[in-house]
Design a protein around this motif. Structure first.
Motif, PDB file in Angstrom:
ATOM      1  N   ASP A  19     -18.690 -16.296  11.361  1.00  0.00           N
ATOM      2  CA  ASP A  19     -17.720 -17.216  11.944  1.00  0.00           C
ATOM      3  C   ASP A  19     -16.375 -17.073  11.226  1.00  0.00           C
ATOM      4  OD1 ASP A  19     -16.563 -19.160  13.477  1.00  0.00           O
ATOM      5  OD2 ASP A  19     -17.600 -20.841  12.510  1.00  0.00           O
ATOM      6  N   ALA A  20     -15.793 -15.897  11.401  1.00  0.00           N
ATOM      7  CA  ALA A  20     -14.481 -15.562  10.841  1.00  0.00           C
ATOM      8  C   ALA A  20     -13.951 -14.379  11.647  1.00  0.00           C
ATOM      9  CB  ALA A  20     -14.592 -15.198   9.361  1.00  0.00           C
ATOM     10  N   SER A  21     -12.652 -14.202  11.635  1.00  0.00           N
ATOM     11  CA  SER A  21     -12.045 -13.114  12.407  1.00  0.00           C
ATOM     12  C   SER A  21     -12.373 -11.764  11.782  1.00  0.00           C
ATOM     13  CB  SER A  21     -10.528 -13.291  12.454  1.00  0.00           C
ATOM     14  OG  SER A  21      -9.973 -13.037  11.167  1.00  0.00           O
ATOM     15  N   PRO A  22     -12.296 -10.694  12.575  1.00  0.00           N
ATOM     16  CA  PRO A  22     -12.512  -9.352  12.015  1.00  0.00           C
ATOM     17  C   PRO A  22     -11.566  -9.036  10.855  1.00  0.00           C
ATOM     18  CG  PRO A  22     -12.637  -9.261  14.396  1.00  0.00           C
ATOM     19  CD  PRO A  22     -12.164 -10.650  14.042  1.00  0.00           C
ATOM     20  N   ASP A  23     -10.319  -9.524  10.917  1.00  0.00           N
ATOM     21  CA  ASP A  23      -9.378  -9.276   9.818  1.00  0.00           C
ATOM     22  C   ASP A  23      -9.864  -9.888   8.511  1.00  0.00           C
ATOM     23  OD1 ASP A  23      -7.677  -7.866  11.476  1.00  0.00           O
ATOM     24  OD2 ASP A  23      -6.284  -9.537  11.765  1.00  0.00           O
TER      25      ASP A  23
ATOM     26  N   ALA B 124     -12.163 -17.988   5.408  1.00  0.00           N
ATOM     27  CA  ALA B 124     -11.593 -18.413   6.693  1.00  0.00           C
ATOM     28  C   ALA B 124     -11.307 -19.921   6.671  1.00  0.00           C
ATOM     29  CB  ALA B 124     -12.532 -18.058   7.848  1.00  0.00           C
TER      30      ALA B 124
ATOM     31  N   PRO C  19     -15.151  -7.179  16.769  1.00  0.00           N
ATOM     32  CA  PRO C  19     -14.814  -8.503  17.304  1.00  0.00           C
ATOM     33  C   PRO C  19     -15.960  -9.023  18.178  1.00  0.00           C
ATOM     34  CG  PRO C  19     -13.153  -6.863  17.921  1.00  0.00           C
ATOM     35  CD  PRO C  19     -14.272  -6.133  17.256  1.00  0.00           C
TER      36      PRO C  19
ATOM     37  N   GLU D 231     -15.247 -15.841  20.794  1.00  0.00           N
ATOM     38  CA  GLU D 231     -14.746 -17.048  20.122  1.00  0.00           C
ATOM     39  C   GLU D 231     -14.177 -16.773  18.732  1.00  0.00           C
ATOM     40  OE1 GLU D 231     -17.955 -19.870  20.306  1.00  0.00           O
ATOM     41  OE2 GLU D 231     -18.109 -19.679  22.485  1.00  0.00           O
ATOM     42  N   GLY D 232     -13.565 -15.599  18.545  1.00  0.00           N
ATOM     43  CA  GLY D 232     -12.921 -15.278  17.278  1.00  0.00           C
ATOM     44  C   GLY D 232     -13.872 -14.929  16.148  1.00  0.00           C
ATOM     45  N   LYS D 233     -15.126 -14.721  16.465  1.00  0.00           N
ATOM     46  CA  LYS D 233     -16.117 -14.372  15.451  1.00  0.00           C
ATOM     47  C   LYS D 233     -16.188 -12.858  15.274  1.00  0.00           C
ATOM     48  CE  LYS D 233     -18.752 -18.528  16.326  1.00  0.00           C
ATOM     49  NZ  LYS D 233     -20.040 -19.143  16.591  1.00  0.00           N
ATOM     50  N   THR D 234     -17.013 -12.441  14.349  1.00  0.00           N
ATOM     51  CA  THR D 234     -17.157 -11.021  14.030  1.00  0.00           C
ATOM     52  C   THR D 234     -18.628 -10.652  13.950  1.00  0.00           C
ATOM     53  OG1 THR D 234     -15.118 -11.067  12.738  1.00  0.00           O
ATOM     54  CG2 THR D 234     -16.628  -9.234  12.315  1.00  0.00           C
TER      55      THR D 234
END
Length: 159
Positions: free
Chosen positions: A23-27, A156, A107, A110-113
C-alpha cells in the motif's frame, strides 16, 4: 495479498516466485528497495547490499540464509537495472549454481504496488540441493518482501 511458489523444472533447475501487494506507490517502493543503506533496519534474508543499484554496476549481496544462525553469505554480482522498475543479476555463485534473481516493482490499482521477487537456480550442485535451496529461498524472499512492505508503507504514511 501475498503469493509464493517454487517449481522443480528438472533435477538441476528450480524456479521460485514470490509477490506481495504494498500500500504505497511504485516510487516509494523503488526508493526503499534501492536505499541499500537502510537494509539493516528492515530487511530479512537479503540483509545488505553494498554498492549502488545502477545499471552495470557491481554490488555485493549479504544473505543470512538461516535466521537461526549468525552465518552470512556474501556474493558479488553485476546487475542490470531498469530504473524504477526492476533490477536483476544472472551469474554463477557458490557451488556453480547459476542464479537468475529478479526484483520487480509494478503499479497496481488504487496507487498500490505489486512487488515481485523471482529466481531460477540451475546447474552446479542444484541437482543435489535444489529442492532444499528453493524452499529456503522461497521462505527468505517472503520474509524480505514483508519487510519491504512494512518499510514502504511506513515511509508512505510519513509523507
Amino acid at each position: 495479498m501475498e503469493a509464493a511458489r517454487s517449481e522443480k523444472v528438472s533435477l538441476a533447475h528450480h524456479k521460485i516466485y514470490t509477490e506481495i501487494l504494498i500500500d504505497a506507490s511504485p516510487d516509494v517502493v523503488w526508493s526503499v528497495l534501492t536505499d541499500t543503506g537502510s537494509y539493516g533496519d528492515w530487511a530479512a534474508f537479503l540483509v545488505d547490499i553494498k554498492g549502488e543499484i545502477r545499471d552495470g554496476t557491481q554490488i555485493t549481496t549479504v544473505f543470512q540464509v538461516d535466521p537461526a544462525k549468525e552465518k552470512l553469505t556474501t556474493i558479488d554480482h553485476r546487475i542490470t537495472v531498469v530504473d524504477g522498475e526492476t533490477f536483476f543479476w544472472a551469474e554463477k555463485g557458490p557451488g556453480g549454481i547459476r542464479d537468475n534473481h529478479h526484483f520487480r516493482v509494478e503499479p497496481a490499482a488504487e496507487g498500490k504496488t505489486r512487488f515481485i521477487q523471482s529466481d531460477e537456480i540451475m546447474g552446479g550442485i542444484t541437482w543435489l540441493m535444489g529442492g532444499r535451496l528453493a524452499k529456503m529461498y522461497e521462505d527468505g524472499y517472503q520474509a524480505f518482501n514483508r519487510g519491504l512492505k512494512a518499510e514502504a508503507e511506513r515511509r508512505a504514511r510519513a509523507k
